[in-house]
Write a protein that holds these residues in place. Structure first.
Motif, PDB file in Angstrom:
ATOM      1  N   ASN A   1      53.466  63.860  60.331  1.00  0.00           N
ATOM      2  CA  ASN A   1      52.572  64.886  60.375  1.00  0.00           C
ATOM      3  C   ASN A   1      52.568  65.664  59.228  1.00  0.00           C
ATOM      4  O   ASN A   1      53.580  66.391  59.033  1.00  0.00           O
TER       5      ASN A   1
ATOM      6  N   PHE B   1      47.350  75.405  63.059  1.00  0.00           N
ATOM      7  CA  PHE B   1      46.699  74.886  64.569  1.00  0.00           C
ATOM      8  C   PHE B   1      46.148  75.973  65.174  1.00  0.00           C
ATOM      9  O   PHE B   1      44.745  75.818  65.747  1.00  0.00           O
TER      10      PHE B   1
ATOM     11  N   LYS C   1      54.009  63.942  73.286  1.00  0.00           N
ATOM     12  CA  LYS C   1      53.144  62.987  72.538  1.00  0.00           C
ATOM     13  C   LYS C   1      53.137  61.723  73.467  1.00  0.00           C
ATOM     14  O   LYS C   1      52.306  60.944  73.344  1.00  0.00           O
TER      15      LYS C   1
ATOM     16  N   SER D   1      41.149  69.167  65.297  1.00  0.00           N
ATOM     17  CA  SER D   1      41.840  70.032  64.477  1.00  0.00           C
ATOM     18  C   SER D   1      43.543  69.929  65.088  1.00  0.00           C
ATOM     19  O   SER D   1      44.160  68.895  64.715  1.00  0.00           O
ATOM     20  N   GLN D   2      43.842  70.719  65.970  1.00  0.00           N
ATOM     21  CA  GLN D   2      45.179  70.701  66.466  1.00  0.00           C
ATOM     22  C   GLN D   2      45.467  69.404  67.280  1.00  0.00           C
ATOM     23  O   GLN D   2      44.481  68.752  67.835  1.00  0.00           O
ATOM     24  N   GLY D   3      46.619  68.719  67.067  1.00  0.00           N
ATOM     25  CA  GLY D   3      46.760  67.310  67.826  1.00  0.00           C
ATOM     26  C   GLY D   3      47.197  67.645  69.178  1.00  0.00           C
ATOM     27  O   GLY D   3      48.203  67.883  69.746  1.00  0.00           O
TER      28      GLY D   3
ATOM     29  N   PHE E   1      46.802  60.994  63.524  1.00  0.00           N
ATOM     30  CA  PHE E   1      46.100  61.876  62.522  1.00  0.00           C
ATOM     31  C   PHE E   1      45.636  60.964  61.401  1.00  0.00           C
ATOM     32  O   PHE E   1      46.379  60.176  61.034  1.00  0.00           O
TER      33      PHE E   1
ATOM     34  N   TYR F   1      55.629  69.714  58.124  1.00  0.00           N
ATOM     35  CA  TYR F   1      55.287  70.259  59.664  1.00  0.00           C
ATOM     36  C   TYR F   1      55.516  71.876  59.654  1.00  0.00           C
ATOM     37  O   TYR F   1      56.443  72.075  58.853  1.00  0.00           O
TER      38      TYR F   1
ATOM     39  N   ARG G   1      42.847  66.720  57.661  1.00  0.00           N
ATOM     40  CA  ARG G   1      43.686  66.076  58.582  1.00  0.00           C
ATOM     41  C   ARG G   1      42.731  65.940  60.086  1.00  0.00           C
ATOM     42  O   ARG G   1      42.247  67.073  60.406  1.00  0.00           O
TER      43      ARG G   1
ATOM     44  N   TYR H   1      56.861  61.170  67.050  1.00  0.00           N
ATOM     45  CA  TYR H   1      55.448  60.110  66.993  1.00  0.00           C
ATOM     46  C   TYR H   1      56.450  58.773  66.975  1.00  0.00           C
ATOM     47  O   TYR H   1      55.617  57.745  66.390  1.00  0.00           O
TER      48      TYR H   1
END
Ligand code: PMP
Ligand code: GLN
Length: 385
Positions: free
Chosen positions: A174, A20, A236, A36-38, A320, A125, A365, A205
């Motif tokens: 994820n 990430f 989140k 990219s990074q969430g 994602f 993850y 992703r 999530y």
């Protein structure tokens, strides 16, 4: 450059910088659209920000209790009871953490000893395996195969030994966007019955689940509740990944052990943020419709890239979207993701680093927790590749 003159025996010899961090930095260097990074590119609720400022001005700026601000633990207990029909005691069974990452680490640290085995599901993850290894444990990898990424429970049953200390699950998942269903939780409940295996259920999530499917929390299964650490993250749920605020639920005797490690990893978490979230969590409206909010984004993005050459892998939860680029290139995922940034200006995450042997499936992703204008720009570019 300063250098340590002795020999360093790395505890994580095979671990590099998190993918990430690597991809976000590359995306920033190239001013790419960063999928990219969430993390969301839209704002946190102004009300929540006002609440933090309110509590700071009111003087809530010193250490909170080690277990977390009492009102926040009560509010989490109420929310869980309303959602999953089970009551966790706010004093004995709930702890506030500095994000889910710290909760995961502290749970592993208090349970896993040298040579204990921990089963995780790949692609996994990135924080699970290093946390187990830092604690002396041995990671056993079960596989979820694309494009469905389901768990093969008979295979998991064959992996269980007298040394199995923990099984880590993550739903919605994820990086794949797959979800566990009732049959999966029942299989896990059956598998762990009458064992000393502890379950770590990463449910960060929980509200990001689509198409009317229910979130199958371990909280719904009495045989799992009694052996599980449940991990949550306000990053989140409230679009505030930078605040690093989460929580852990566990039965009293597991929580007692958890607190022994938690108190020496972080001791306590940000005080005004805890007070603000406690207030905000009191109103169900603040998280109830999150699934439809993100489902719209998923659908908008998928619609935007439907005429591209990327194959879309169904996303049931998380923010994602996986895409298969095998019609476009046979480069490795890392090479293709790098070229996507440097040539096309789109940041993505290759999925191969989520496998310990870096499996290549030509899958990337893409994070759709973004404003429509960002998704439009990204989709336009992706359709031209
Ligand atoms: N678990 C999963 C599956 C995640 O995706 C993330 C972060 N995106 C975390 C844990 C860590 O959450 P936090 O930022 O609250 O530490
Ligand atoms: N969990 C976020 C993701 O999956 C990022 C977390 C991190 O940067 N460590 O992208």
């Amino acid at each position: 450059m300063i250098k340590f003159p002795g020999i360093i025996k790395s505890k994580l010899p095979r671990t590099g910088t998190s993918i990430f961090a690597v991809m976000s930095q590359l995306a920033n260097e190239h001013k790419a659209i960063n999928l990219s990074q969430g993390f969301p590119d839209f704002d946190v609720s102004p009300k929540l920000i006002e609440l933090i400022s309110h509590y700071m001005k009111k003087g809530y700026n010193q250490y909170a209790p080690m277990t977390g601000v009492p009102l926040l633990r009560e509010r989490i207990s109420e929310k869980i009871e309303k959602t999953y029909k089970i009551r966790y005691d706010p004093d004995k069974e709930i702890n506030i953490t500095a994000g889910a990452t710290q909760g995961i680490y502290a749970a592993i640290a208090c349970m896993v000893r040298d040579d204990d085995e921990v089963i995780i599901f790949e692609p996994a993850y990135d924080s699970y395996a290093p946390a187990v290894q830092l604690c002396g444990g041995i990671v056993k990898y079960a596989r979820m195969e694309p494009p469905d990424y389901n768990i093969n429970w008979p295979e998991v049953a064959r992996m269980v030994t007298h040394r199995t200390r923990m099984i880590i699950i993550n739903s919605p998942h994820n990086p794949t966007g797959s979800i566990l269903r009732e049959k999966d939780l029942l299989a896990l409940q059956h598998l762990t019955k009458k064992t000393d295996i502890v379950v770590l259920s990463d449910e960060v999530y929980e509200h990001l689940i689509y198409d009317g499917e229910p979130h199958e929390s371990v909280c719904k299964y009495p045989g799992l509740v009694e052996r599980s650490f449940v991990i949550g993250s306000f990053g989140k749920t409230f679009h505030a990944t930078g605040w690093k605020m989460g929580y852990v639920l566990a039965p009293e005797n597991l929580m007692k052990e958890f607190r022994k490690s938690h108190q020496f990893i972080v001791f306590t978490c940000n005080t005004p943020v805890q007070h603000a979230i406690a207030d905000y969590l009191g109103d169900e409206k603040n998280y109830r419709d999150l699934h439809s909010f993100y489902q719209k984004k998923r659908d908008y993005f998928v619609d935007g890239i439907s005429s591209s050459r990327f194959k879309i892998i169904p996303c049931h939860g998380t923010y994602f979207q996986l895409v298969d680029y095998s019609r476009i290139s046979d480069e490795s995922e890392m090479d293709f993701a790098t070229r996507l940034i440097t040539e096309y200006g789109i940041g993505s995450i290759p999925v191969s680093p989520f496998y310990h042997q870096r499996d290549e499936n030509r899958v990337l992703r893409l994070c759709f927790a973004k404003k429509e204008e960002t998704l439009d720009k990204a989709a336009n570019i992706l359709c031209k590749i």
